[in-house]
Design a protein around this motif. Structure first.
Motif, PDB file in Angstrom:
ATOM      1  N   VAL A   1      52.567  20.204   4.813  1.00  0.00           N
ATOM      2  CA  VAL A   1      52.792  20.963   6.042  1.00  0.00           C
ATOM      3  C   VAL A   1      51.496  20.969   6.842  1.00  0.00           C
ATOM      4  N   LEU A   2      51.606  20.614   8.113  1.00  0.00           N
ATOM      5  CA  LEU A   2      50.429  20.590   8.999  1.00  0.00           C
ATOM      6  C   LEU A   2      50.641  21.558  10.158  1.00  0.00           C
ATOM      7  N   PHE A   3      49.560  22.192  10.595  1.00  0.00           N
ATOM      8  CA  PHE A   3      49.575  23.076  11.766  1.00  0.00           C
ATOM      9  C   PHE A   3      48.603  22.477  12.783  1.00  0.00           C
ATOM     10  N   LEU A   4      49.121  21.673  13.707  1.00  0.00           N
ATOM     11  CA  LEU A   4      48.243  20.920  14.611  1.00  0.00           C
ATOM     12  C   LEU A   4      48.418  21.375  16.059  1.00  0.00           C
ATOM     13  N   GLN A   5      47.665  20.723  16.937  1.00  0.00           N
ATOM     14  CA  GLN A   5      47.726  21.060  18.363  1.00  0.00           C
ATOM     15  C   GLN A   5      48.460  19.959  19.140  1.00  0.00           C
ATOM     16  N   GLY A   6      48.662  20.220  20.415  1.00  0.00           N
ATOM     17  CA  GLY A   6      49.248  19.188  21.275  1.00  0.00           C
ATOM     18  C   GLY A   6      50.750  19.301  21.443  1.00  0.00           C
ATOM     19  N   GLY A   7      51.360  20.318  20.871  1.00  0.00           N
ATOM     20  CA  GLY A   7      52.793  20.510  21.058  1.00  0.00           C
ATOM     21  C   GLY A   7      53.619  19.414  20.404  1.00  0.00           C
ATOM     22  N   ALA A   8      54.919  19.509  20.587  1.00  0.00           N
ATOM     23  CA  ALA A   8      55.806  18.489  20.025  1.00  0.00           C
ATOM     24  C   ALA A   8      55.587  17.152  20.729  1.00  0.00           C
ATOM     25  N   SER A   9      55.237  17.207  22.011  1.00  0.00           N
ATOM     26  CA  SER A   9      55.158  15.963  22.786  1.00  0.00           C
ATOM     27  C   SER A   9      54.083  15.015  22.266  1.00  0.00           C
ATOM     28  N   LEU A  10      52.965  15.543  21.767  1.00  0.00           N
ATOM     29  CA  LEU A  10      51.941  14.640  21.256  1.00  0.00           C
ATOM     30  C   LEU A  10      52.431  13.935  19.988  1.00  0.00           C
ATOM     31  N   GLN A  11      53.370  14.553  19.293  1.00  0.00           N
ATOM     32  CA  GLN A  11      53.945  13.896  18.124  1.00  0.00           C
ATOM     33  C   GLN A  11      54.792  12.680  18.508  1.00  0.00           C
TER      34      GLN A  11
ATOM     35  N   ILE B   1      58.877  29.873  16.714  1.00  0.00           N
ATOM     36  CA  ILE B   1      57.805  30.109  15.745  1.00  0.00           C
ATOM     37  C   ILE B   1      56.715  31.038  16.271  1.00  0.00           C
ATOM     38  N   GLY B   2      56.255  30.825  17.477  1.00  0.00           N
ATOM     39  CA  GLY B   2      55.129  31.631  17.950  1.00  0.00           C
ATOM     40  C   GLY B   2      54.699  31.202  19.332  1.00  0.00           C
ATOM     41  N   PRO B   3      53.445  31.446  19.676  1.00  0.00           N
ATOM     42  CA  PRO B   3      52.992  31.041  21.005  1.00  0.00           C
ATOM     43  C   PRO B   3      52.758  29.533  21.095  1.00  0.00           C
ATOM     44  N   ALA B   4      52.688  29.033  22.305  1.00  0.00           N
ATOM     45  CA  ALA B   4      52.415  27.612  22.529  1.00  0.00           C
ATOM     46  C   ALA B   4      51.025  27.266  21.998  1.00  0.00           C
ATOM     47  N   GLY B   5      50.794  25.981  21.803  1.00  0.00           N
ATOM     48  CA  GLY B   5      49.485  25.537  21.358  1.00  0.00           C
ATOM     49  C   GLY B   5      49.485  25.088  19.926  1.00  0.00           C
ATOM     50  N   LEU B   6      50.643  25.020  19.341  1.00  0.00           N
ATOM     51  CA  LEU B   6      50.744  24.718  17.922  1.00  0.00           C
ATOM     52  C   LEU B   6      51.976  23.849  17.709  1.00  0.00           C
ATOM     53  N   VAL B   7      51.839  22.865  16.827  1.00  0.00           N
ATOM     54  CA  VAL B   7      53.019  22.119  16.393  1.00  0.00           C
ATOM     55  C   VAL B   7      52.992  22.082  14.870  1.00  0.00           C
ATOM     56  N   ILE B   8      54.142  22.270  14.277  1.00  0.00           N
ATOM     57  CA  ILE B   8      54.230  22.249  12.816  1.00  0.00           C
ATOM     58  C   ILE B   8      54.903  20.954  12.378  1.00  0.00           C
ATOM     59  N   ILE B   9      54.280  20.324  11.386  1.00  0.00           N
ATOM     60  CA  ILE B   9      54.788  19.056  10.860  1.00  0.00           C
ATOM     61  C   ILE B   9      55.042  19.223   9.372  1.00  0.00           C
ATOM     62  N   ILE B  10      56.221  18.811   8.952  1.00  0.00           N
ATOM     63  CA  ILE B  10      56.568  18.856   7.534  1.00  0.00           C
ATOM     64  C   ILE B  10      56.875  17.407   7.162  1.00  0.00           C
ATOM     65  N   ILE B  11      56.071  16.826   6.294  1.00  0.00           N
ATOM     66  CA  ILE B  11      56.221  15.388   6.059  1.00  0.00           C
ATOM     67  C   ILE B  11      56.169  15.048   4.572  1.00  0.00           C
ATOM     68  N   ARG B  12      57.069  14.130   4.178  1.00  0.00           N
ATOM     69  CA  ARG B  12      57.097  13.677   2.774  1.00  0.00           C
ATOM     70  C   ARG B  12      55.832  12.874   2.515  1.00  0.00           C
TER      71      ARG B  12
END
Ligand SMILES: *Cc1c(COP(=O)(O)O)cnc(C)c1O
Length: 372
Positions: free
Chosen positions: A78-88, A210-221
């Motif tokens: 699980v990652l807690f990164l920046q850039g919103g969903a769009s950067l993904q 989930i919460g305020p903007a500025g965060l994207v959560i990634i769940i990856i195998r």
């Protein structure tokens, strides 16, 4: 300034914003109580070093709570990164394409944007992007039949958007396509139970459920992260961020903390299964109100009607402005539809109560009596 910050006087209006969306009042109260002095430490969470023991504890607790709420298996990171969903949209092909072909399903605005970003890498020769089907012919009111998808052999991954926030179109069951599923769940994560083990990767911008903007959560195998292109920027590289526990650079510390408070709140509501039942009730209440009138309409195919974002139109679109003015006057906020779709849209995420939805339905029925 006087100390007139009592919550009893705070006005909290029903807010149907698509994003950034309403937050649970209890979470904001908790944050308010902690704002100046977190747990007697004499400083705010936003003033802490992200390397401090206190902050690392806040961060780890948030992850642990999310893992518990979603029942995330141990072989997922699980990652807690920046850039919103769009950067993904950019990070995904850079990490997962590995010179191969990726399949993309186009069901609306967000999956369309994800596809466009991925296609940039095709132009750079980093792999191929294959659009398996598009819902454009139906104006994105339905999902093309899986029998008509042109799937690739051995796709590196299959990307889709589980809930098209703008079009109000949801795919409830993970498509059975063979390739690892990569799902944009920005507007439906935590809204009902899912089986994480059916996915290669799930990602979600925080500002809906989930919460305020500025965060994207990634769940990856974890077995999917070793294929990053040499061109992948360090901050977008999943293996690198896993190694650094999402702290390659300064993370969005305050948003991460608030996400943790939202997870605690969700647990107090009985978890994802319990909130999922309430979400179904909310959606049913609103869809029934729309379907039982000839004044309101929703164009989405029944099997794919979103339980989070419900667009609707008026029989006479000349009344749109009147509706929006009157609803705002009645204290119902942010009901304007997205400019691509028009009309109205009610986003009814986890933090939108059943009571707020019934206030909206009452308002709609009253409006119809006056103008229908
Ligand atoms: C809001 C949204 C996005 C974009 O999120 P950002 O954090 O603004 O980049 C992407 N996909 C879906 C499904 C969304 O609802």
């Amino acid at each position: 300034m006087t100390q007139n910050t009592s919550h009893a006087t705070a006005k909290r209006l029903p807010n149907f914003c698509a994003g950034p969306a309403t937050m649970p009042t209890e979470v904001l109260e908790r944050a308010q109580a902690d704002l100046l002095d977190w747990q007697g430490r004499g400083l705010s969470v936003m003033e802490m070093s992200h390397r401090s023991a206190d902050y690392v504890d806040i961060a780890e607790r948030a992850e642990a709570k999310l893992r518990q709420l979603m029942n995330i298996p141990n072989n997922y990171k699980v990652l807690f990164l920046q850039g919103g969903a769009s950067l993904q949209f950019s990070a995904i092909p850079l990490n997962l394409l590995g010179g191969g072909t990726a399949d993309y399903l186009n069901t609306g605005a967000w999956s369309g944007k994800a596809t466009k970003e991925a296609q940039r890498y095709e132009a750079l020769g980093l792999g191929k992007i294959n659009v398996v089907a598009s819902g454009k012919a139906s104006n994105f009111t339905d999902v093309p039949d899986i029998k008509d998808w042109t799937l690739s052999d051995n796709a590196a991954y299959f990307h889709y958007c589980a809930n098209e926030t703008i079009h109000g179109l949801q795919i409830f069951q993970p498509p059975q396509v063979g390739a690892p599923l990569v799902a944009d769940m920005s507007s439906c994560i935590l809204s009902q139970p899912i089986d994480v083990s059916q996915f290669g990767m799930i990602y979600a911008g925080a500002q809906k459920n989930i919460g305020p903007a500025g965060l994207v959560i990634i769940i990856i195998r974890e077995d999917l992260v070793d294929k990053a292109s040499e061109w992948c920027p360090m901050l977008l590289n999943y293996a690198h961020q896993i190694d650094k526990e999402s702290m390659s650079n300064t993370p969005a510390t305050y948003s991460w903390y608030l996400a943790g408070l939202v997870f605690d709140w969700l647990e107090e509501q009985g978890g994802v299964e319990a909130i999922g039942k309430i979400n179904e009730q909310k959606a049913k209440l609103l869809y029934d109100a729309i379907d039982n009138s000839s004044f309101y309409a929703n164009p989405v195919a029944n099997a794919h009607r979103s339980i989070m974002n419900i667009p609707f139109t008026l029989a006479d679109s000349a009344l749109d402005k009147v509706f929006l003015q009157a609803s705002e006057q009645a204290g119902l906020l942010n009901l304007k539809g997205h400019r691509d779709v028009g009309g109205m849209r009610a986003s009814i995420y986890n933090a939108v109560s059943l009571d707020w939805v019934s206030q909206l339905v009452d308002f709609m029925q009253e409006f119809e009596r006056k103008h229908g």
